[in-house]
Design a protein around this motif. Structure first.
Motif, PDB file in Angstrom:
ATOM      1  N   LEU A 134       0.828  -1.211   0.000  1.00 48.33           N
ATOM      2  CA  LEU A 134       0.000   0.000   0.000  1.00 48.33           C
ATOM      3  C   LEU A 134       0.862   1.261   0.000  1.00 48.33           C
ATOM      4  O   LEU A 134       0.569   2.228  -0.713  1.00 48.33           O
ATOM      5  CB  LEU A 134      -0.948  -0.015   1.195  1.00 48.33           C
ATOM      6  N   LEU A 135       1.929   1.271   0.788  1.00 48.61           N
ATOM      7  CA  LEU A 135       2.815   2.431   0.848  1.00 48.61           C
ATOM      8  C   LEU A 135       3.552   2.649  -0.472  1.00 48.61           C
ATOM      9  O   LEU A 135       3.675   3.788  -0.942  1.00 48.61           O
ATOM     10  CB  LEU A 135       3.840   2.256   1.970  1.00 48.61           C
ATOM     11  N   THR A 136       4.043   1.573  -1.043  1.00 47.30           N
ATOM     12  CA  THR A 136       4.779   1.686  -2.302  1.00 47.30           C
ATOM     13  C   THR A 136       3.873   2.232  -3.401  1.00 47.30           C
ATOM     14  O   THR A 136       4.285   3.087  -4.190  1.00 47.30           O
ATOM     15  CB  THR A 136       5.381   0.329  -2.691  1.00 47.30           C
ATOM     16  N   ASN A 137       2.628   1.756  -3.452  1.00 45.46           N
ATOM     17  CA  ASN A 137       1.692   2.275  -4.452  1.00 45.46           C
ATOM     18  C   ASN A 137       1.390   3.747  -4.221  1.00 45.46           C
ATOM     19  O   ASN A 137       1.322   4.523  -5.176  1.00 45.46           O
ATOM     20  CB  ASN A 137       0.405   1.458  -4.459  1.00 45.46           C
ATOM     21  N   TYR A 185       1.216  11.282   1.902  1.00 48.74           N
ATOM     22  CA  TYR A 185       0.526  10.050   2.268  1.00 48.74           C
ATOM     23  C   TYR A 185       0.870   9.714   3.705  1.00 48.74           C
ATOM     24  O   TYR A 185       1.758  10.323   4.312  1.00 48.74           O
ATOM     25  CB  TYR A 185       0.817   8.906   1.302  1.00 48.74           C
ATOM     26  N   ALA A 186       0.124   8.774   4.275  1.00 49.58           N
ATOM     27  CA  ALA A 186       0.307   8.439   5.685  1.00 49.58           C
ATOM     28  C   ALA A 186      -0.033   6.975   5.914  1.00 49.58           C
ATOM     29  O   ALA A 186      -0.877   6.398   5.222  1.00 49.58           O
ATOM     30  CB  ALA A 186      -0.591   9.319   6.549  1.00 49.58           C
ATOM     31  N   LEU A 187       0.623   6.382   6.912  1.00 48.76           N
ATOM     32  CA  LEU A 187       0.340   5.017   7.362  1.00 48.76           C
ATOM     33  C   LEU A 187      -0.485   5.112   8.628  1.00 48.76           C
ATOM     34  O   LEU A 187      -0.162   5.895   9.526  1.00 48.76           O
ATOM     35  CB  LEU A 187       1.641   4.264   7.654  1.00 48.76           C
ATOM     36  N   ARG A 188      -1.536   4.312   8.701  1.00 55.34           N
ATOM     37  CA  ARG A 188      -2.332   4.237   9.921  1.00 55.34           C
ATOM     38  C   ARG A 188      -2.394   2.782  10.353  1.00 55.34           C
ATOM     39  O   ARG A 188      -2.651   1.892   9.535  1.00 55.34           O
ATOM     40  CB  ARG A 188      -3.737   4.775   9.704  1.00 55.34           C
ATOM     41  N   ILE A 189      -2.152   2.552  11.625  1.00 54.29           N
ATOM     42  CA  ILE A 189      -2.204   1.219  12.216  1.00 54.29           C
ATOM     43  C   ILE A 189      -3.236   1.296  13.332  1.00 54.29           C
ATOM     44  O   ILE A 189      -3.128   2.166  14.207  1.00 54.29           O
ATOM     45  CB  ILE A 189      -0.833   0.809  12.810  1.00 54.29           C
ATOM     46  N   LEU A 214      -5.786  -6.502  13.342  1.00 56.14           N
ATOM     47  CA  LEU A 214      -5.138  -5.223  13.106  1.00 56.14           C
ATOM     48  C   LEU A 214      -5.579  -4.684  11.751  1.00 56.14           C
ATOM     49  O   LEU A 214      -5.722  -5.443  10.796  1.00 56.14           O
ATOM     50  CB  LEU A 214      -3.627  -5.475  13.092  1.00 56.14           C
ATOM     51  N   MET A 215      -5.799  -3.364  11.692  1.00 57.89           N
ATOM     52  CA  MET A 215      -6.055  -2.728  10.411  1.00 57.89           C
ATOM     53  C   MET A 215      -4.811  -1.948  10.023  1.00 57.89           C
ATOM     54  O   MET A 215      -4.285  -1.160  10.809  1.00 57.89           O
ATOM     55  CB  MET A 215      -7.239  -1.775  10.467  1.00 57.89           C
ATOM     56  N   VAL A 216      -4.334  -2.196   8.818  1.00 60.99           N
ATOM     57  CA  VAL A 216      -3.233  -1.453   8.232  1.00 60.99           C
ATOM     58  C   VAL A 216      -3.843  -0.626   7.109  1.00 60.99           C
ATOM     59  O   VAL A 216      -4.513  -1.176   6.232  1.00 60.99           O
ATOM     60  CB  VAL A 216      -2.154  -2.404   7.672  1.00 60.99           C
ATOM     61  N   ALA A 217      -3.639   0.676   7.160  1.00 68.04           N
ATOM     62  CA  ALA A 217      -4.259   1.545   6.166  1.00 68.04           C
ATOM     63  C   ALA A 217      -3.255   2.576   5.677  1.00 68.04           C
ATOM     64  O   ALA A 217      -2.359   2.986   6.418  1.00 68.04           O
ATOM     65  CB  ALA A 217      -5.472   2.250   6.772  1.00 68.04           C
ATOM     66  N   VAL A 218      -3.429   2.998   4.430  1.00 61.75           N
ATOM     67  CA  VAL A 218      -2.602   4.056   3.864  1.00 61.75           C
ATOM     68  C   VAL A 218      -3.534   5.083   3.238  1.00 61.75           C
ATOM     69  O   VAL A 218      -4.385   4.743   2.419  1.00 61.75           O
ATOM     70  CB  VAL A 218      -1.597   3.509   2.828  1.00 61.75           C
ATOM     71  N   TRP A 219      -3.367   6.317   3.663  1.00 58.76           N
ATOM     72  CA  TRP A 219      -4.104   7.445   3.093  1.00 58.76           C
ATOM     73  C   TRP A 219      -3.188   8.159   2.120  1.00 58.76           C
ATOM     74  O   TRP A 219      -1.984   8.288   2.362  1.00 58.76           O
ATOM     75  CB  TRP A 219      -4.545   8.417   4.191  1.00 58.76           C
ATOM     76  N   ASP A 220      -3.774   8.602   0.998  1.00 57.74           N
ATOM     77  CA  ASP A 220      -3.041   9.492   0.104  1.00 57.74           C
ATOM     78  C   ASP A 220      -4.014  10.520  -0.439  1.00 57.74           C
ATOM     79  O   ASP A 220      -5.232  10.380  -0.307  1.00 57.74           O
ATOM     80  CB  ASP A 220      -2.307   8.728  -1.006  1.00 57.74           C
ATOM     81  N   ALA A 221      -3.484  11.568  -1.030  1.00 54.38           N
ATOM     82  CA  ALA A 221      -4.290  12.707  -1.460  1.00 54.38           C
ATOM     83  C   ALA A 221      -4.969  12.507  -2.814  1.00 54.38           C
ATOM     84  O   ALA A 221      -5.767  13.335  -3.228  1.00 54.38           O
ATOM     85  CB  ALA A 221      -3.416  13.966  -1.506  1.00 54.38           C
ATOM     86  N   ASP A 222      -4.680  11.410  -3.499  1.00 53.83           N
ATOM     87  CA  ASP A 222      -5.266  11.154  -4.813  1.00 53.83           C
ATOM     88  C   ASP A 222      -6.597  10.413  -4.645  1.00 53.83           C
ATOM     89  O   ASP A 222      -6.636   9.351  -4.030  1.00 53.83           O
ATOM     90  CB  ASP A 222      -4.296  10.308  -5.633  1.00 53.83           C
ATOM     91  N   PRO A 223      -7.688  10.924  -5.210  1.00 51.44           N
ATOM     92  CA  PRO A 223      -8.983  10.268  -5.028  1.00 51.44           C
ATOM     93  C   PRO A 223      -9.191   9.012  -5.884  1.00 51.44           C
ATOM     94  O   PRO A 223     -10.132   8.266  -5.661  1.00 51.44           O
ATOM     95  CB  PRO A 223      -9.987  11.354  -5.428  1.00 51.44           C
ATOM     96  N   LEU A 267      -8.492   6.388   1.671  1.00 54.46           N
ATOM     97  CA  LEU A 267      -7.853   5.539   2.654  1.00 54.46           C
ATOM     98  C   LEU A 267      -8.061   4.109   2.198  1.00 54.46           C
ATOM     99  O   LEU A 267      -9.198   3.637   2.125  1.00 54.46           O
ATOM    100  CB  LEU A 267      -8.460   5.753   4.037  1.00 54.46           C
ATOM    101  N   LEU A 268      -6.981   3.425   1.810  1.00 47.18           N
ATOM    102  CA  LEU A 268      -7.038   2.020   1.463  1.00 47.18           C
ATOM    103  C   LEU A 268      -6.665   1.243   2.715  1.00 47.18           C
ATOM    104  O   LEU A 268      -5.653   1.530   3.343  1.00 47.18           O
ATOM    105  CB  LEU A 268      -6.052   1.680   0.344  1.00 47.18           C
ATOM    106  N   TRP A 269      -7.492   0.268   3.093  1.00 52.11           N
ATOM    107  CA  TRP A 269      -7.224  -0.471   4.326  1.00 52.11           C
ATOM    108  C   TRP A 269      -7.312  -1.980   4.115  1.00 52.11           C
ATOM    109  O   TRP A 269      -7.983  -2.453   3.202  1.00 52.11           O
ATOM    110  CB  TRP A 269      -8.161  -0.018   5.440  1.00 52.11           C
ATOM    111  N   ALA A 270      -6.584  -2.681   4.960  1.00 52.79           N
ATOM    112  CA  ALA A 270      -6.589  -4.134   4.942  1.00 52.79           C
ATOM    113  C   ALA A 270      -6.531  -4.621   6.386  1.00 52.79           C
ATOM    114  O   ALA A 270      -5.842  -4.027   7.213  1.00 52.79           O
ATOM    115  CB  ALA A 270      -5.400  -4.672   4.154  1.00 52.79           C
ATOM    116  N   VAL A 271      -7.255  -5.677   6.667  1.00 53.04           N
ATOM    117  CA  VAL A 271      -7.300  -6.240   8.016  1.00 53.04           C
ATOM    118  C   VAL A 271      -6.547  -7.556   8.022  1.00 53.04           C
ATOM    119  O   VAL A 271      -6.693  -8.377   7.120  1.00 53.04           O
ATOM    120  CB  VAL A 271      -8.758  -6.453   8.479  1.00 53.04           C
ATOM    121  N   VAL A 272      -5.752  -7.739   9.048  1.00 53.37           N
ATOM    122  CA  VAL A 272      -4.993  -8.981   9.241  1.00 53.37           C
ATOM    123  C   VAL A 272      -5.277  -9.485  10.657  1.00 53.37           C
ATOM    124  O   VAL A 272      -5.514  -8.714  11.561  1.00 53.37           O
ATOM    125  CB  VAL A 272      -3.486  -8.775   8.989  1.00 53.37           C
TER     126      VAL A 272
END
Length: 140
Positions: free
Chosen positions: A51-54, A63-67, A75-84, A135-140
């Motif tokens: 997610l971060l690399t993309n 962009y930002a990482l949210r845990i 756990l939810m791992v999420a990455v926010w970026d400014a592109d819609p 915000l793209l998120w994934a749960v593990v």
């Protein structure tokens, strides 16, 4: 008497720097170790890395990482970026076919789909949704 751990979340805002995804992965490892969740590290780090690399490669802005903790051992791992623009792999009904083997890129979000228990996309207002972004998120 059993105790319930309080929920927690961390947000790491990242600069436009090619080293930022690596810094974010190191931060993720540290957070998981601090919360005694090292057993989730390999999968969480893979999800965060893709997610971060993309976000770094395909967007122009910050962009930002949210845990975020969820129920025990989730756990939810999420990455926010400014592109819609939402990547195809995160769209409802997206095909799960892998790209052709001779392509050098294009497998990262397929790995996310394969390794995450669930995933999704949202536009959180507190993270800049009013300015666009996702915000793209994934749960593990």
């Amino acid at each position: 008497m059993p105790t319930v751990s309080p929920s927690w979340n961390y947000t790491l805002h990242l600069p436009r720097d090619p080293r930022a995804p690596g810094v974010a992965r190191a931060t993720l490892r540290t957070v998981l170790a601090a919360h005694d969740l090292t057993r989730l590290t390999p999968t969480a780090e893979l999800l965060a890395s893709e997610l971060l690399t993309n976000a770094h490669a395909h967007t122009e802005g910050p962009y930002a990482l949210r845990i975020r903790s969820m129920e025990p051992d989730r756990l939810m791992v999420a990455v926010w970026d400014a592109d819609p623009k939402v990547p195809d792999a995160f769209k409802e009904g997206a095909p799960v076919d892998l790209p052709p083997e001779d392509l050098e890129h294009g497998r990262g979000l397929h790995l996310v789909r394969a390794c995450a228990d669930s995933l999704g996309v949202s536009v959180p207002l507190e993270w800049g949704g009013s300015q666009g972004g996702k915000l793209l998120w994934a749960v593990v």
